[in-house]
Design an enzyme around this catalytic site. Structure first.
Site, PDB file in Angstrom:
ATOM      1  N   ARG A 265       0.851  -1.195   0.000  1.00 58.05           N
ATOM      2  CA  ARG A 265       0.000   0.000   0.000  1.00 58.05           C
ATOM      3  C   ARG A 265       0.884   1.241   0.000  1.00 58.05           C
ATOM      4  NH1 ARG A 265      -3.328  -2.992  -1.434  1.00 58.05           N
ATOM      5  NH2 ARG A 265      -5.392  -3.452  -0.548  1.00 58.05           N
ATOM      6  N   GLU A 294      -3.215   7.816  -8.044  1.00 56.95           N
ATOM      7  CA  GLU A 294      -3.085   7.017  -9.249  1.00 56.95           C
ATOM      8  C   GLU A 294      -4.137   7.433 -10.260  1.00 56.95           C
ATOM      9  OE1 GLU A 294      -3.179   2.874  -8.178  1.00 56.95           O
ATOM     10  OE2 GLU A 294      -1.488   3.065  -6.788  1.00 56.95           O
ATOM     11  N   HIS A 313       0.431  -0.253 -10.678  1.00 59.37           N
ATOM     12  CA  HIS A 313      -0.427  -1.011  -9.751  1.00 59.37           C
ATOM     13  C   HIS A 313      -0.850  -2.336 -10.396  1.00 59.37           C
ATOM     14  CE1 HIS A 313      -3.197  -0.332  -6.050  1.00 59.37           C
ATOM     15  NE2 HIS A 313      -2.916  -1.618  -6.195  1.00 59.37           N
TER      16      HIS A 313
END
Length: 366
Positions: A265, A294, A313
């Protein structure tokens, strides 16, 4: 004979609703046809933004999905991947008794509110553990050996042989790898690293020292992990207690030749502190798959650095992990409904709630 359960299945761009519907039919089809099948957020780019906002702030700022407003008020079961399950959703579904998300994190579910209302919450631990652990090791190699930078250089017309770490490019064998967090993913990383003949240090205040020792790793304090490791890889879940746990003070403990990897995270790391440390070469490099915002903003300091590997990601996203997770979720819910023992019940105390117990008994009795 089993009772019918009114189910609302809401997929999204990452796992569309047919995956949940197929899993329902396989494991829970005896409880009837779903009440609602639809998509919470079918647009991929919008999903990435919305899910990150929910991860950071929780589900309460999201509105009740249109499908629930239109047709889902009678729903007893709500399942999906990133669909936000807020108190407002629970208000809109007064008969709700089971919430299931086909992911390990439950940031998109107000678990405390669900528990207070006698609603069972299911998640899927380890659904993407192999995917993330594979990726983490790949990130270690990519940053240490300049794989991404060399690829980019060739694609842009340069045959590059010199990098910021050229004087210290390491082999993994014989090095010390530090893991922060030793859940399913962290333990798989350690297992997969065993073939590299490395020393593995682990900081995990929630795992007993004897468990770590039996796994062939060395329990250590966070300070020891940071100061002695050649590569530090983060595998902890984000909580209020560990937010920003890797800041300037912690990075200062690391070797100047060390690499920091984060596939967990973004909130575990103080991003400005890490960017400054990389800019000043206080550590050799970093490899990051998660970011506080993001997509990463065009003016983010990481983009100006040559000693950081960045990915979008991707760590937990494999076809296998995504496709299998609704089936793991529905199978676990089915275990509870048919008298078995579920593995992924987040709030087992709800089993003692008389409202849930009465509903479960009515389902079993048919």
């Amino acid at each position: 004979m089993t009772a019918s359960i009114k189910a609302v299945l809401l997929g999204d761009a990452m796992i569309p609703s047919p995956g949940f519907e197929q899993a329902w039919r396989k494991h829970l089809g005896a409880f009837g046809e779903p009440l609602v099948v639809g998509e919470w957020e079918p647009d991929w780019s919008k999903l990435q933004y919305r899910r990150l906002e929910v991860e950071k702030t929780g589900p309460e700022h999201e509105t009740v999905p249109d499908q629930i407003v239109a047709d889902g008020a009678d729903g007893e079961l709500l399942a999906g991947l990133f669909v936000p399950v807020s108190s407002k959703v629970m208000d809109a579904m007064p008969n709700l008794r089971v919430v299931g998300v086909s992911r390990a994190g439950v940031e998109n579910v107000n678990v405390a509110e669900a528990t207070s209302r006698g609603i069972a919450v299911f998640h899927v631990m380890g659904r993407n553990a192999h995917a993330v652990s594979d990726f983490a090791i790949g990130m270690m190699l990519a940053e240490a050996r300049n794989i991404g930078r060399a690829h980019h250089a060739i694609k842009t017309g340069e045959w590059r042989k010199t990098f910021s770490n050229s004087a210290i490019v390491p082999e993994i064998s014989g090095r010390t790898i530090g893991l922060v967090g030793f859940g399913y993913i962290g333990s798989l990383v350690a297992k997969k690293l065993s073939g590299f003949d490395v020393r593995v240090l682990v900081y995990d205040p929630y795992t007993a020292a004897e468990v770590l020792t039996e796994a062939g790793v060395e329990p250590a304090s966070l300070e020891t992990v940071l100061s002695e490791s050649d590569i530090v890889s983060l595998h902890a879940r984000l909580s209020d207690d560990n937010k920003g746990m890797i800041g300037a003070e912690q990075i200062a403990l690391m070797k100047p030749t060390a690499i920091l990897v984060n596939t967990a995270r973004a909130g575990l790391i103080d991003e400005p502190a890490l960017a400054e440390a990389l800019r000043e070469n206080k550590i050799a490099g970093a490899a990051l798959d998660v970011f506080s915002t993001e997509p990463i903003p065009a003016d983010h300091p990481f983009l100006d650095l040559d000693n950081v590997t960045l990915t979008t990601h991707l760590a937990g996203t494999t076809a296998d992990a995504l496709a299998n997770s609704p089936f793991l979720l529905m199978a676990d819910i089915a275990a509870l409904l048919t008298g078995g023992k579920p593995r992924f019940l987040k709030n087992p105390e709800v089993l003692q709630d008389p409202r849930f117990a009465a509903w479960l008994e009515s389902v079993k009795q048919g």
